[in-house]
Design an enzyme around this catalytic site. Structure first.
Site, PDB file in Angstrom:
ATOM      1  N   TYR A  54       1.302  -0.851  -0.415  1.00  0.00           N
ATOM      2  CA  TYR A  54      -0.529   0.232   0.380  1.00  0.00           C
ATOM      3  C   TYR A  54       1.110   1.724   0.232  1.00  0.00           C
ATOM      4  O   TYR A  54       0.677   2.448  -0.686  1.00  0.00           O
ATOM      5  CB  TYR A  54      -1.143  -0.142   0.768  1.00  0.00           C
ATOM      6  CG  TYR A  54      -2.092   0.815   1.268  1.00  0.00           C
ATOM      7  CD1 TYR A  54      -3.130   0.605   0.592  1.00  0.00           C
ATOM      8  CD2 TYR A  54      -1.916   2.035   2.109  1.00  0.00           C
ATOM      9  CE1 TYR A  54      -4.171   1.338  -0.273  1.00  0.00           C
ATOM     10  CE2 TYR A  54      -3.350   2.792   1.559  1.00  0.00           C
ATOM     11  CZ  TYR A  54      -4.557   2.771   0.798  1.00  0.00           C
ATOM     12  OH  TYR A  54      -5.635   2.930   0.603  1.00  0.00           O
ATOM     13  N   LYS A  58      -2.747   8.541   2.714  1.00  0.00           N
ATOM     14  CA  LYS A  58      -4.438   8.013   3.430  1.00  0.00           C
ATOM     15  C   LYS A  58      -4.245   9.042   5.103  1.00  0.00           C
ATOM     16  O   LYS A  58      -4.957   9.876   5.561  1.00  0.00           O
ATOM     17  CB  LYS A  58      -5.177   6.869   3.327  1.00  0.00           C
ATOM     18  CG  LYS A  58      -5.435   6.539   2.254  1.00  0.00           C
ATOM     19  CD  LYS A  58      -6.344   7.338   1.568  1.00  0.00           C
ATOM     20  CE  LYS A  58      -7.056   6.161   0.690  1.00  0.00           C
ATOM     21  NZ  LYS A  58      -7.965   7.315  -0.167  1.00  0.00           N
TER      22      LYS A  58
HETATM   23  P1  NAD Z   1     -12.610   3.573  -8.162  1.00  0.00           P
HETATM   24  O1  NAD Z   1     -11.611   3.460  -8.601  1.00  0.00           O
HETATM   25  O2  NAD Z   1     -13.458   3.100  -8.869  1.00  0.00           O
HETATM   26  O3  NAD Z   1     -12.850   5.645  -7.707  1.00  0.00           O
HETATM   27  C1  NAD Z   1     -11.017   6.236  -7.555  1.00  0.00           C
HETATM   28  C2  NAD Z   1     -11.845   7.512  -8.353  1.00  0.00           C
HETATM   29  O4  NAD Z   1     -10.727   8.318  -8.714  1.00  0.00           O
HETATM   30  C3  NAD Z   1     -12.042   7.317  -9.473  1.00  0.00           C
HETATM   31  O5  NAD Z   1     -13.521   7.438 -10.494  1.00  0.00           O
HETATM   32  C4  NAD Z   1     -10.954   8.431 -10.498  1.00  0.00           C
HETATM   33  O6  NAD Z   1     -11.684   9.461 -12.101  1.00  0.00           O
HETATM   34  C5  NAD Z   1     -10.157   8.874  -9.335  1.00  0.00           C
HETATM   35  N1  NAD Z   1      -9.870  10.117 -10.147  1.00  0.00           N
HETATM   36  C6  NAD Z   1      -7.887   9.348  -9.735  1.00  0.00           C
HETATM   37  N2  NAD Z   1      -7.556  10.493 -10.316  1.00  0.00           N
HETATM   38  C7  NAD Z   1      -8.913  11.291 -10.294  1.00  0.00           C
HETATM   39  C8  NAD Z   1      -7.889  13.331 -10.321  1.00  0.00           C
HETATM   40  N3  NAD Z   1      -6.439  13.632 -10.523  1.00  0.00           N
HETATM   41  N4  NAD Z   1      -8.936  13.553 -10.555  1.00  0.00           N
HETATM   42  C9  NAD Z   1     -10.022  13.188  -9.956  1.00  0.00           C
HETATM   43  N5  NAD Z   1     -10.382  12.483  -9.691  1.00  0.00           N
HETATM   44  C10 NAD Z   1      -9.515  11.150 -10.020  1.00  0.00           C
HETATM   45  O7  NAD Z   1     -11.916   3.206  -6.880  1.00  0.00           O
HETATM   46  P2  NAD Z   1     -12.452   3.111  -5.752  1.00  0.00           P
HETATM   47  O8  NAD Z   1     -11.978   1.763  -4.591  1.00  0.00           O
HETATM   48  O9  NAD Z   1     -13.950   3.458  -5.417  1.00  0.00           O
HETATM   49  O10 NAD Z   1     -11.989   4.454  -4.810  1.00  0.00           O
HETATM   50  C11 NAD Z   1     -12.517   5.018  -4.291  1.00  0.00           C
HETATM   51  C12 NAD Z   1     -12.171   5.786  -2.260  1.00  0.00           C
HETATM   52  O11 NAD Z   1     -12.419   5.187  -1.382  1.00  0.00           O
HETATM   53  C13 NAD Z   1     -10.454   6.129  -3.057  1.00  0.00           C
HETATM   54  O12 NAD Z   1     -10.110   7.182  -2.499  1.00  0.00           O
HETATM   55  C14 NAD Z   1     -10.231   4.593  -2.384  1.00  0.00           C
HETATM   56  O13 NAD Z   1      -8.664   4.898  -2.119  1.00  0.00           O
HETATM   57  C15 NAD Z   1     -10.722   5.051  -1.473  1.00  0.00           C
HETATM   58  N6  NAD Z   1     -10.779   3.295  -0.809  1.00  0.00           N
HETATM   59  C16 NAD Z   1     -11.083   1.657  -1.182  1.00  0.00           C
HETATM   60  C17 NAD Z   1     -11.174   0.881  -0.557  1.00  0.00           C
HETATM   61  C18 NAD Z   1     -11.107  -0.113  -1.668  1.00  0.00           C
HETATM   62  O14 NAD Z   1     -10.688  -1.200  -1.265  1.00  0.00           O
HETATM   63  N7  NAD Z   1     -11.604  -0.229  -3.147  1.00  0.00           N
HETATM   64  C19 NAD Z   1     -10.324   0.803   0.782  1.00  0.00           C
HETATM   65  C20 NAD Z   1     -10.535   1.913   1.297  1.00  0.00           C
HETATM   66  C21 NAD Z   1     -10.108   3.012   0.658  1.00  0.00           C
END
Ligand code: NAD
Length: 256
Positions: free
Chosen positions: A156, A163
């Site tokens: 990570y 984060k």
């Molecule tokens: P996802 O890939 O569906 O969403 C990530 C989003 O970030 C995408 O829509 C992408 O377009 C956007 N993004 C990336 N670069 C960008 C930029 N320069 N400007 C604007 N937007 C940008 O994946 P997700 O898992 O739904 O992620 C959403 C959030 O949840 C993130 O912050 C991720 O770190 C967090 N998260 C995810 C998990 C997991 O396991 N999936 C766990 C905990 C937290």
């Protein structure tokens, strides 16, 4: 009456139907909120636009959070179209794939800057844009984090550091915006299979670990996160700000 009828919210972070932000958007829509969406680049626009339109959204705008002019343009449009804003969902992050494997020690200066800019500073920039529109409306902002900010999770790496910065930023923003009645909270979600998660080397092993060790003995779903988001973006959490809630099947409470 629905929990959020008459309210307006903007969603940053839908990439496709697996996105955590999409589950949140659906939950908010079910409770009557009118939504605006943003996307990054033409390829994602073709995925986001039909999803947004399926919820009756009219405002669908480009926004790369590293570009100030695009952020300004989103809030200018929201001001013109809605005159105010009740909710903001920050559900986005990015790090180069090569930074999400191997040793954290090998993190490059550019990789560090990019991950922190997109994944942490963006919350500050978006909150600054949203705050004037939220004044006098009990606005609520949420962001998405992961346990890799608190403990070392293999691969990570720089995203864990981003984060940690994101979570601290949410607390500082909560302190600044609280006197204006605006709340800022963080959801620390367990691992979910999404586009972003697929970039993390060995992600399947993290899912397996949660299933084996978490108190609920299952992985969470996007809908689990959406229900907590609904709480944080509604009046149900009116006295809660600067808080971090784990939606992780309880994984983070376990020691040995
Ligand atoms: P996802 O890939 O569906 O969403 C990530 C989003 O970030 C995408 O829509 C992408 O377009 C956007 N993004 C990336 N670069 C960008 C930029 N320069 N400007 C604007 N937007 C940008 O994946 P997700 O898992 O739904 O992620 C959403 C959030 O949840 C993130 O912050 C991720 O770190 C967090 N998260 C995810 C998990 C997991 O396991 N999936 C766990 C905990 C937290």
């Amino acid at each position: 009456m629905a929990l959020l009828s008459g309210k307006k919210g903007v969603i940053f972070g839908v990439a496709n139907e697996k996105s955590i932000a999409w589950a949140i958007a659906q939950a908010l829509h079910r409770e009557g909120m009118e939504l605006a969406f943003t996307y990054v680049g033409e390829a994602l626009e073709s995925r986001v636009r039909p999803l947004a339109e399926s919820l009756g959204s009219r405002i669908i705008l480009p926004c790369d959070v590293t570009v100030d002019a695009q952020i300004d343009s989103v809030f200018d449009t929201l001001k013109k179209e809605w005159g105010g804003l009740d909710s903001l969902v920050h559900s986005l992050a990015f790090a180069k794939k090569e930074e999400l494997k191997g040793e954290f020690l090998n993190t490059t200066r550019d990789g560090f800057k990019l991950a922190l800019d997109v994944s942490a500073y963006s919350l500050v920039a978006l909150a600054k844009g949203a705050a004037p529109l939220m004044e006098g409306r009990n606005g609520s902002i949420i962001t998405m984090s992961y346990y890799g900010s608190e403990k070392v999770i293999s691969n990570y790496n720089v995203m864990g550091v981003a984060k940690a910065a994101l979570e601290a930023s949410a607390r500082y923003l909560a302190a600044d915006l609280g006197p204006k009645g605006i709340r800022v909270n963080t959801i620390s979600a367990g691992p979910v299979k999404t586009l972003a998660a697929m970039g993390i080397s060995g992600f399947k092993a993290i899912l397996d670990m949660v299933e084996a060790k978490a108190p609920l003995r299952r992985n969470i779903t996007q809908e689990d996160v959406a229900k907590t988001a609904l709480y944080l973006l509604s009046d149900l959490s009116s006295g809660v700000t600067g808080e971090l809630i784990h939606v992780d099947s309880g994984y983070s409470i376990m020691g040995m």
